[in-house]
Design a protein around this motif. Structure first.
Motif, PDB file in Angstrom:
ATOM      1  N   ILE A 286     -10.045   4.484  13.705  1.00 26.02           N
ATOM      2  CA  ILE A 286      -9.090   3.809  14.801  1.00 26.02           C
ATOM      3  C   ILE A 286      -9.677   3.784  16.175  1.00 26.02           C
ATOM      4  O   ILE A 286      -9.746   2.760  16.840  1.00 26.02           O
ATOM      5  N   GLU A 287     -10.338   5.147  16.517  1.00 24.87           N
ATOM      6  CA  GLU A 287     -10.966   5.112  17.835  1.00 24.87           C
ATOM      7  C   GLU A 287     -11.923   4.363  18.005  1.00 24.87           C
ATOM      8  O   GLU A 287     -12.679   3.835  19.257  1.00 24.87           O
ATOM      9  N   LYS A 288     -12.772   3.824  16.688  1.00 28.98           N
ATOM     10  CA  LYS A 288     -13.924   2.984  16.635  1.00 28.98           C
ATOM     11  C   LYS A 288     -13.322   1.359  16.768  1.00 28.98           C
ATOM     12  O   LYS A 288     -14.200   0.587  16.749  1.00 28.98           O
ATOM     13  N   GLY A 289     -12.176   1.091  16.988  1.00 34.58           N
ATOM     14  CA  GLY A 289     -11.661   0.000  17.292  1.00 34.58           C
ATOM     15  C   GLY A 289     -11.109  -0.619  15.903  1.00 34.58           C
ATOM     16  O   GLY A 289     -10.756  -1.945  15.877  1.00 34.58           O
ATOM     17  N   CYS A 290     -10.902  -0.034  14.989  1.00 32.36           N
ATOM     18  CA  CYS A 290     -10.249  -0.675  13.637  1.00 32.36           C
ATOM     19  C   CYS A 290      -8.796  -0.770  13.699  1.00 32.36           C
ATOM     20  O   CYS A 290      -7.971   0.331  14.268  1.00 32.36           O
ATOM     21  N   ARG A 291      -8.192  -1.801  13.356  1.00 28.98           N
ATOM     22  CA  ARG A 291      -6.772  -2.037  13.364  1.00 28.98           C
ATOM     23  C   ARG A 291      -6.136  -2.543  12.209  1.00 28.98           C
ATOM     24  O   ARG A 291      -5.009  -2.561  12.097  1.00 28.98           O
ATOM     25  N   ASN A 292      -6.953  -2.832  11.094  1.00 25.84           N
ATOM     26  CA  ASN A 292      -6.644  -3.227   9.910  1.00 25.84           C
ATOM     27  C   ASN A 292      -7.035  -2.419   8.914  1.00 25.84           C
ATOM     28  O   ASN A 292      -8.317  -2.793   8.250  1.00 25.84           O
ATOM     29  N   LEU A 293      -6.487  -1.249   8.500  1.00 24.89           N
ATOM     30  CA  LEU A 293      -7.338  -0.155   7.666  1.00 24.89           C
ATOM     31  C   LEU A 293      -6.808  -0.263   6.103  1.00 24.89           C
ATOM     32  O   LEU A 293      -5.744  -0.901   5.722  1.00 24.89           O
ATOM     33  N   CYS A 294      -7.754   0.150   5.350  1.00 26.83           N
ATOM     34  CA  CYS A 294      -7.588   0.262   3.942  1.00 26.83           C
ATOM     35  C   CYS A 294      -7.680   1.601   3.400  1.00 26.83           C
ATOM     36  O   CYS A 294      -9.057   2.291   3.941  1.00 26.83           O
ATOM     37  N   PHE A 295      -7.034   2.239   2.546  1.00 33.26           N
ATOM     38  CA  PHE A 295      -7.160   3.439   1.893  1.00 33.26           C
ATOM     39  C   PHE A 295      -7.781   3.315   0.181  1.00 33.26           C
ATOM     40  O   PHE A 295      -6.746   2.832  -0.382  1.00 33.26           O
ATOM     41  N   VAL A 296      -8.636   3.726   0.020  1.00 29.07           N
ATOM     42  CA  VAL A 296      -9.072   3.557  -1.458  1.00 29.07           C
ATOM     43  C   VAL A 296      -9.146   4.753  -2.079  1.00 29.07           C
ATOM     44  O   VAL A 296      -9.760   5.742  -1.677  1.00 29.07           O
ATOM     45  N   SER A 297      -8.275   4.939  -3.358  1.00 29.02           N
ATOM     46  CA  SER A 297      -7.913   6.205  -3.718  1.00 29.02           C
ATOM     47  C   SER A 297      -7.951   5.710  -5.450  1.00 29.02           C
ATOM     48  O   SER A 297      -8.022   4.748  -5.725  1.00 29.02           O
ATOM     49  N   VAL A 298      -7.466   6.994  -6.110  1.00 29.77           N
ATOM     50  CA  VAL A 298      -7.264   6.798  -7.501  1.00 29.77           C
ATOM     51  C   VAL A 298      -5.808   6.833  -7.671  1.00 29.77           C
ATOM     52  O   VAL A 298      -5.211   7.789  -6.826  1.00 29.77           O
ATOM     53  N   MET A 299      -5.089   6.582  -8.861  1.00 30.36           N
ATOM     54  CA  MET A 299      -3.641   6.853  -9.226  1.00 30.36           C
ATOM     55  C   MET A 299      -3.768   8.096  -9.481  1.00 30.36           C
ATOM     56  O   MET A 299      -4.214   8.720 -10.641  1.00 30.36           O
ATOM     57  N   SER A 300      -3.139   9.117  -8.964  1.00 28.29           N
ATOM     58  CA  SER A 300      -3.148  10.618  -9.185  1.00 28.29           C
ATOM     59  C   SER A 300      -1.806  11.319  -8.534  1.00 28.29           C
ATOM     60  O   SER A 300      -1.568  10.798  -7.383  1.00 28.29           O
ATOM     61  N   THR A 301      -1.314  12.223  -9.244  1.00 31.14           N
ATOM     62  CA  THR A 301      -0.494  13.248  -8.560  1.00 31.14           C
ATOM     63  C   THR A 301      -1.031  14.671  -8.368  1.00 31.14           C
ATOM     64  O   THR A 301      -0.471  15.363  -7.891  1.00 31.14           O
ATOM     65  N   GLN A 302      -2.553  14.753  -8.354  1.00 23.74           N
ATOM     66  CA  GLN A 302      -3.203  16.017  -7.943  1.00 23.74           C
ATOM     67  C   GLN A 302      -2.981  15.945  -6.569  1.00 23.74           C
ATOM     68  O   GLN A 302      -3.046  15.236  -5.544  1.00 23.74           O
ATOM     69  N   SER A 303      -2.870  17.440  -6.251  1.00 25.51           N
ATOM     70  CA  SER A 303      -2.583  17.752  -4.630  1.00 25.51           C
ATOM     71  C   SER A 303      -3.763  17.254  -3.659  1.00 25.51           C
ATOM     72  O   SER A 303      -3.153  16.748  -2.470  1.00 25.51           O
ATOM     73  N   GLN A 304      -4.918  17.371  -3.947  1.00 21.70           N
ATOM     74  CA  GLN A 304      -5.837  16.985  -3.154  1.00 21.70           C
ATOM     75  C   GLN A 304      -5.810  15.519  -2.712  1.00 21.70           C
ATOM     76  O   GLN A 304      -5.893  14.920  -1.500  1.00 21.70           O
ATOM     77  N   MET A 305      -5.741  14.627  -3.732  1.00 21.55           N
ATOM     78  CA  MET A 305      -5.419  13.278  -3.370  1.00 21.55           C
ATOM     79  C   MET A 305      -4.138  12.716  -2.707  1.00 21.55           C
ATOM     80  O   MET A 305      -4.286  11.854  -1.859  1.00 21.55           O
ATOM     81  N   ILE A 306      -3.232  13.609  -3.147  1.00 21.20           N
ATOM     82  CA  ILE A 306      -1.794  13.209  -2.345  1.00 21.20           C
ATOM     83  C   ILE A 306      -1.883  13.697  -0.898  1.00 21.20           C
ATOM     84  O   ILE A 306      -1.582  12.877  -0.030  1.00 21.20           O
ATOM     85  N   ASP A 307      -2.584  14.781  -0.565  1.00 21.51           N
ATOM     86  CA  ASP A 307      -2.971  15.298   0.777  1.00 21.51           C
ATOM     87  C   ASP A 307      -3.717  14.205   1.575  1.00 21.51           C
ATOM     88  O   ASP A 307      -3.602  14.027   2.812  1.00 21.51           O
ATOM     89  N   ARG A 308      -4.755  13.823   0.872  1.00 24.26           N
ATOM     90  CA  ARG A 308      -5.695  13.049   1.631  1.00 24.26           C
ATOM     91  C   ARG A 308      -4.829  11.576   1.997  1.00 24.26           C
ATOM     92  O   ARG A 308      -4.956  11.021   3.037  1.00 24.26           O
ATOM     93  N   ALA A 309      -3.902  11.074   1.019  1.00 26.03           N
ATOM     94  CA  ALA A 309      -3.230   9.869   1.306  1.00 26.03           C
ATOM     95  C   ALA A 309      -2.226  10.116   2.439  1.00 26.03           C
ATOM     96  O   ALA A 309      -2.369   9.352   3.350  1.00 26.03           O
ATOM     97  N   ARG A 310      -1.780  11.343   2.290  1.00 27.66           N
ATOM     98  CA  ARG A 310      -0.751  11.516   3.347  1.00 27.66           C
ATOM     99  C   ARG A 310      -1.428  11.556   4.829  1.00 27.66           C
ATOM    100  O   ARG A 310      -0.876  11.064   5.847  1.00 27.66           O
TER     101      ARG A 310
END
Length: 340
Positions: free
Chosen positions: A180-204
């Motif tokens: 965002i500080e580099k000017g991005c205003r339309n972001l995308c988060f690419v992850s896997v479908m997972s209930t594991q704590s590390q992926m949930i925390d990264r998405a959060r």
């Protein structure tokens, strides 16, 4: 109320009318070596399941002596992250008189469960595990039986177990804010479908940064897979092709970044001119790629050190009440050309 008496091997032998030695052979996986019949093995195992018997690992260790072997169960031992930690742990274990057995669960609960059962019967001293989904009961059973257990990369909120993890949410927030500080205003988060704590925390962490900055964002979630599978890559290619306005991408892990960068190359989406990229889990490949990729580096040396330090602490306290040790380590954002 009086505490319920713990069932012993002697109790099982008396109930079934067989020798204590026979029960011991069966429980410790040595029945076939002693030519004990399959019928008798099944009879004992069925009774053990019926009464919920759990072997006392502490007693076994005192009786049989320590094996001086620790099991290292990773999601995929060929993955650079797990392989690097495994190598560091091997060295630290050797310095303390222990050997390491490596194995991969492929994030599959049934495979993980079978591996745990196999190693328990071989009287290993402890387990270092990246837990798969639905492994809560199996971890609890290990702890109930007196095995030292340390989880890493992810933890299980419902199980009071030692773990060594990193600041997933904080680092994802930092990486997203960097975009965002580099000017991005339309972001995308690419992850896997997972209930594991590390992926949930990264998405959060990603969502919080996007919401705090009031920028648009969307998510692309793929099924858990290995790099040999083509379907997830094709879905990623289709996703980006249909969304040309995306100007910043945060990959939840490095193998997703590999696939995403391949898709961007096919679509001729120039990095960093058209979109900027940050990935969790730094990789030597990111320094070779053109442009070099900004990534979040996990402290591998410190993770390995804390894992062995915690395991050795538990191994030295087998006769004491298990007290979970919970370690959370900071990561580092390595800024490179993909976010210029």
């Amino acid at each position: 109320m009086m505490a319920k008496k713990r069932v012993s091997i002697k109790d099982i032998a008396k109930k079934l009318g067989i020798s204590i030695t026979t029960v011991s052979f069966i429980i410790n996986g040595k029945a076939r070596e002693q030519r004990i019949s399959e019928e008798l093995i099944k009879k004992v195992q069925d009774y053990i399941d019926e009464i919920g018997y759990k072997p006392n690992h502490v007693a076994q260790s005192l009786r049989l002596g320590k094996s001086k072997v620790i099991v290292f169960m990773a999601e995929d031992i060929s993955n650079q992250f797990f392989a690097s930690i495994a190598r560091l742990i091997e060295e630290k274990a050797y310095q303390n008189g222990y050997k390491i057995i490596y194995c991969s669960t492929d994030n599959d609960h049934e495979k993980a469960k079978e591996l745990i059962s196999t190693f328990k019967m071989r009287n290993v001293d402890g387990f270092i595990i990246t837990p798969t989904p639905n492994l809560e009961k199996d971890i609890k059973n290990l702890l109930d039986e007196g095995f030292p257990v340390v989880l890493f990369d992810r933890w299980i909120p419902d199980v009071s177990c030692s773990h060594v993890i990193v600041q997933n949410e904080e680092s994802a927030y930092q990486g997203t804010m960097h975009l965002i500080e580099k000017g991005c205003r339309n972001l995308c988060f690419v992850s896997v479908m997972s209930t594991q704590s590390q992926m949930i925390d990264r998405a959060r962490g990603f969502r919080k940064a996007a919401q705090d900055s009031n920028v648009d964002y969307q998510e692309c979630l793929l099924k858990f897979h290995n790099l040999a599978e083509i379907e997830p890559y094709e879905k990623l290619l289709e996703f980006f092709e249909q969304r040309p306005g995306i100007d910043g991408v945060f990959f939840a892990t490095n193998y997703l970044a590999f696939e995403g960068l391949q898709a961007m190359g096919v679509l001729q989406r120039q990095v960093p001119e058209k979109l900027k990229v940050v990935s969790f889990d730094d990789h030597y490949f990111f320094n070779l790629y053109k442009p070099k990729i900004t990534a979040i580096e996990q402290p591998l040396e410190m993770i390995a050190e804390k894992l062995m330090e915690t395991m050795l602490e538990h191994l030295g306290e087998l006769d004491k009440v298990y007290k979970p040790v919970k370690v959370v380590l900071a990561n580092r954002l390595n800024e490179r050309e993909s976010t210029l």
